[in-house]
Scaffold this motif. Sequence first.
Motif, PDB file in Angstrom:
ATOM      1  N   ASP A  14      -6.996   0.458   4.875  1.00 11.81           N
ATOM      2  CA  ASP A  14      -6.315   1.731   5.574  1.00 11.81           C
ATOM      3  C   ASP A  14      -4.883   1.888   5.025  1.00 11.81           C
ATOM      4  O   ASP A  14      -4.363   2.605   5.029  1.00 11.81           O
ATOM      5  CB  ASP A  14      -5.941   0.576   6.265  1.00 11.81           C
ATOM      6  CG  ASP A  14      -7.211   0.324   8.250  1.00 11.81           C
ATOM      7  OD1 ASP A  14      -8.106   2.095   7.687  1.00 11.81           O
ATOM      8  OD2 ASP A  14      -8.046  -0.320   8.310  1.00 11.81           O
ATOM      9  N   GLU A  15      -4.351   0.616   4.043  1.00 13.59           N
ATOM     10  CA  GLU A  15      -3.923   0.820   3.150  1.00 13.59           C
ATOM     11  C   GLU A  15      -2.932   1.756   2.457  1.00 13.59           C
ATOM     12  O   GLU A  15      -2.537   2.555   2.144  1.00 13.59           O
ATOM     13  CB  GLU A  15      -3.238  -0.647   2.374  1.00 13.59           C
ATOM     14  CG  GLU A  15      -2.835  -1.864   3.862  1.00 13.59           C
ATOM     15  CD  GLU A  15      -3.051  -3.081   2.165  1.00 13.59           C
ATOM     16  OE1 GLU A  15      -2.460  -2.777   1.456  1.00 13.59           O
ATOM     17  OE2 GLU A  15      -3.373  -4.093   2.808  1.00 13.59           O
ATOM     18  N   VAL A  16      -3.912   2.262   1.624  1.00  9.92           N
ATOM     19  CA  VAL A  16      -4.308   3.418   0.881  1.00  9.92           C
ATOM     20  C   VAL A  16      -4.262   4.387   1.532  1.00  9.92           C
ATOM     21  O   VAL A  16      -2.850   4.951   1.596  1.00  9.92           O
ATOM     22  CB  VAL A  16      -5.596   3.237   0.077  1.00  9.92           C
ATOM     23  CG1 VAL A  16      -5.817   5.317  -0.651  1.00  9.92           C
ATOM     24  CG2 VAL A  16      -5.627   2.511  -1.010  1.00  9.92           C
ATOM     25  N   LYS A  17      -4.794   4.794   2.543  1.00  2.60           N
ATOM     26  CA  LYS A  17      -5.062   6.321   3.565  1.00  2.60           C
ATOM     27  C   LYS A  17      -3.207   6.169   4.185  1.00  2.60           C
ATOM     28  O   LYS A  17      -2.887   7.266   4.850  1.00  2.60           O
ATOM     29  CB  LYS A  17      -6.435   5.920   4.847  1.00  2.60           C
ATOM     30  CG  LYS A  17      -5.627   7.210   5.849  1.00  2.60           C
ATOM     31  CD  LYS A  17      -6.856   6.694   6.558  1.00  2.60           C
ATOM     32  CE  LYS A  17      -6.040   5.907   7.978  1.00  2.60           C
ATOM     33  NZ  LYS A  17      -6.830   6.013   8.871  1.00  2.60           N
ATOM     34  N   GLU A  22       2.032   9.040   4.097  1.00  2.00           N
ATOM     35  CA  GLU A  22       3.455   9.208   4.636  1.00  2.00           C
ATOM     36  C   GLU A  22       4.132   9.997   3.295  1.00  2.00           C
ATOM     37  O   GLU A  22       4.872  10.004   3.203  1.00  2.00           O
ATOM     38  CB  GLU A  22       3.710   7.984   4.255  1.00  2.00           C
ATOM     39  CG  GLU A  22       3.689   6.572   4.796  1.00  2.00           C
ATOM     40  CD  GLU A  22       3.971   4.714   4.329  1.00  2.00           C
ATOM     41  OE1 GLU A  22       4.541   4.834   3.372  1.00  2.00           O
ATOM     42  OE2 GLU A  22       4.083   4.288   5.281  1.00  2.00           O
ATOM     43  N   ILE A  23       2.941  10.453   2.225  1.00  2.00           N
ATOM     44  CA  ILE A  23       3.376  11.075   1.162  1.00  2.00           C
ATOM     45  C   ILE A  23       3.390  12.699   0.956  1.00  2.00           C
ATOM     46  O   ILE A  23       3.417  13.359   0.633  1.00  2.00           O
ATOM     47  CB  ILE A  23       2.882  11.000  -0.287  1.00  2.00           C
ATOM     48  CG1 ILE A  23       1.657  10.884  -0.493  1.00  2.00           C
ATOM     49  CG2 ILE A  23       4.048   9.556  -0.580  1.00  2.00           C
ATOM     50  CD1 ILE A  23       1.093  10.801  -1.965  1.00  2.00           C
ATOM     51  N   GLY A  24       2.292  13.184   2.413  1.00  2.00           N
ATOM     52  CA  GLY A  24       1.731  14.392   2.601  1.00  2.00           C
ATOM     53  C   GLY A  24       0.513  14.834   2.485  1.00  2.00           C
ATOM     54  O   GLY A  24       0.297  15.605   2.780  1.00  2.00           O
ATOM     55  N   VAL A  25      -0.339  13.907   1.938  1.00  2.00           N
ATOM     56  CA  VAL A  25      -1.344  14.275   1.602  1.00  2.00           C
ATOM     57  C   VAL A  25      -2.523  14.405   3.234  1.00  2.00           C
ATOM     58  O   VAL A  25      -2.895  12.821   3.613  1.00  2.00           O
ATOM     59  CB  VAL A  25      -2.022  12.913   0.835  1.00  2.00           C
ATOM     60  CG1 VAL A  25      -3.621  13.514   0.366  1.00  2.00           C
ATOM     61  CG2 VAL A  25      -1.329  13.812  -0.808  1.00  2.00           C
ATOM     62  N   SER A  26      -3.390  15.139   3.125  1.00  2.00           N
ATOM     63  CA  SER A  26      -3.992  14.934   4.522  1.00  2.00           C
ATOM     64  C   SER A  26      -5.385  14.834   4.336  1.00  2.00           C
ATOM     65  O   SER A  26      -5.367  14.391   5.683  1.00  2.00           O
ATOM     66  CB  SER A  26      -3.598  16.276   5.864  1.00  2.00           C
ATOM     67  OG  SER A  26      -3.682  17.550   4.973  1.00  2.00           O
ATOM     68  N   GLY A  27      -5.329  15.505   4.034  1.00  2.00           N
ATOM     69  CA  GLY A  27      -7.623  15.189   3.571  1.00  2.00           C
ATOM     70  C   GLY A  27      -8.163  14.837   2.546  1.00  2.00           C
ATOM     71  O   GLY A  27      -7.334  14.697   1.565  1.00  2.00           O
ATOM     72  N   ILE A  28      -8.704  13.415   2.879  1.00  2.00           N
ATOM     73  CA  ILE A  28      -9.280  13.301   1.771  1.00  2.00           C
ATOM     74  C   ILE A  28     -10.932  12.456   2.349  1.00  2.00           C
ATOM     75  O   ILE A  28     -11.509  13.040   3.599  1.00  2.00           O
ATOM     76  CB  ILE A  28      -8.418  11.313   1.272  1.00  2.00           C
ATOM     77  CG1 ILE A  28      -9.175  10.173   2.802  1.00  2.00           C
ATOM     78  CG2 ILE A  28      -7.434  11.806   1.351  1.00  2.00           C
ATOM     79  CD1 ILE A  28      -8.517   8.631   2.725  1.00  2.00           C
ATOM     80  N   THR A  29     -11.165  12.282   0.947  1.00  2.00           N
ATOM     81  CA  THR A  29     -13.156  12.001   1.078  1.00  2.00           C
ATOM     82  C   THR A  29     -13.496  10.630   1.177  1.00  2.00           C
ATOM     83  O   THR A  29     -12.847   9.993  -0.227  1.00  2.00           O
ATOM     84  CB  THR A  29     -13.964  12.753   0.390  1.00  2.00           C
ATOM     85  OG1 THR A  29     -14.117  14.574   0.746  1.00  2.00           O
ATOM     86  CG2 THR A  29     -15.011  12.687   0.921  1.00  2.00           C
ATOM     87  N   VAL A  30     -13.915   9.395   1.983  1.00  2.00           N
ATOM     88  CA  VAL A  30     -13.901   7.986   1.608  1.00  2.00           C
ATOM     89  C   VAL A  30     -15.982   8.675   1.287  1.00  2.00           C
ATOM     90  O   VAL A  30     -16.066   8.712   2.379  1.00  2.00           O
ATOM     91  CB  VAL A  30     -14.046   7.539   2.462  1.00  2.00           C
ATOM     92  CG1 VAL A  30     -14.071   6.037   2.529  1.00  2.00           C
ATOM     93  CG2 VAL A  30     -11.837   8.047   2.564  1.00  2.00           C
ATOM     94  N   THR A  31     -16.189   7.854   0.659  1.00  2.00           N
ATOM     95  CA  THR A  31     -17.492   7.231   0.106  1.00  2.00           C
ATOM     96  C   THR A  31     -17.867   5.906  -0.134  1.00  2.00           C
ATOM     97  O   THR A  31     -16.930   5.121  -0.817  1.00  2.00           O
ATOM     98  CB  THR A  31     -17.815   8.425  -1.202  1.00  2.00           C
ATOM     99  OG1 THR A  31     -17.479   9.240  -0.928  1.00  2.00           O
ATOM    100  CG2 THR A  31     -20.148   7.783  -1.301  1.00  2.00           C
ATOM    101  N   VAL A  77      -1.404   5.819  -4.172  1.00  2.00           N
ATOM    102  CA  VAL A  77      -2.668   4.891  -4.528  1.00  2.00           C
ATOM    103  C   VAL A  77      -2.909   3.634  -5.194  1.00  2.00           C
ATOM    104  O   VAL A  77      -3.706   2.371  -4.098  1.00  2.00           O
ATOM    105  CB  VAL A  77      -4.065   5.678  -4.866  1.00  2.00           C
ATOM    106  CG1 VAL A  77      -5.116   5.123  -4.892  1.00  2.00           C
ATOM    107  CG2 VAL A  77      -4.333   6.863  -3.877  1.00  2.00           C
ATOM    108  N   ALA A  78      -2.094   3.591  -6.298  1.00  2.00           N
ATOM    109  CA  ALA A  78      -2.535   2.134  -7.301  1.00  2.00           C
ATOM    110  C   ALA A  78      -1.203   1.124  -6.406  1.00  2.00           C
ATOM    111  O   ALA A  78      -1.730   0.143  -6.380  1.00  2.00           O
ATOM    112  CB  ALA A  78      -1.677   3.442  -8.755  1.00  2.00           C
TER     113      ALA A  78
END
Length: 112
Positions: A14-17, A22-31, A77-78
């Motif tokens: 949740d923190e990474v998402k 906040e920096i404008g990245v809208s699409g991620i894939t989580v596995t 992310v880091a």
Amino acid sequence: MKKIEAIIKPFKLDEVKEALHEIGVSGITVTEARGFGRQKGHTELYRGAEYVVDFLPKVKLEVIVPDDQAERVVEAVAAAAQTGRIGDGKIFVSAIESALRIRTGETNEDAI
């Protein structure tokens, strides 16, 4: 374009998402993933018997971004995933040659 893959602890998702949003990245894939690094798992006690848990639960994130955003994404992310303890994870960055949005036929940066 760059593909950023991050292997992180599940409770940090949740923190990474939020950091990516906040920096404008809208699409991620989580596995959901399982694995181990240098710590090679750990031992646990269950009903008096000790056993080795060598594949620990992890989460794998994948994000495709334009080249100029890659460094900011890695930093976000880091910072969000770090606990300072063993097993925080890894981030990998690789080049993407092309992308295609199946629905519209858009290609490359328009597709992401």
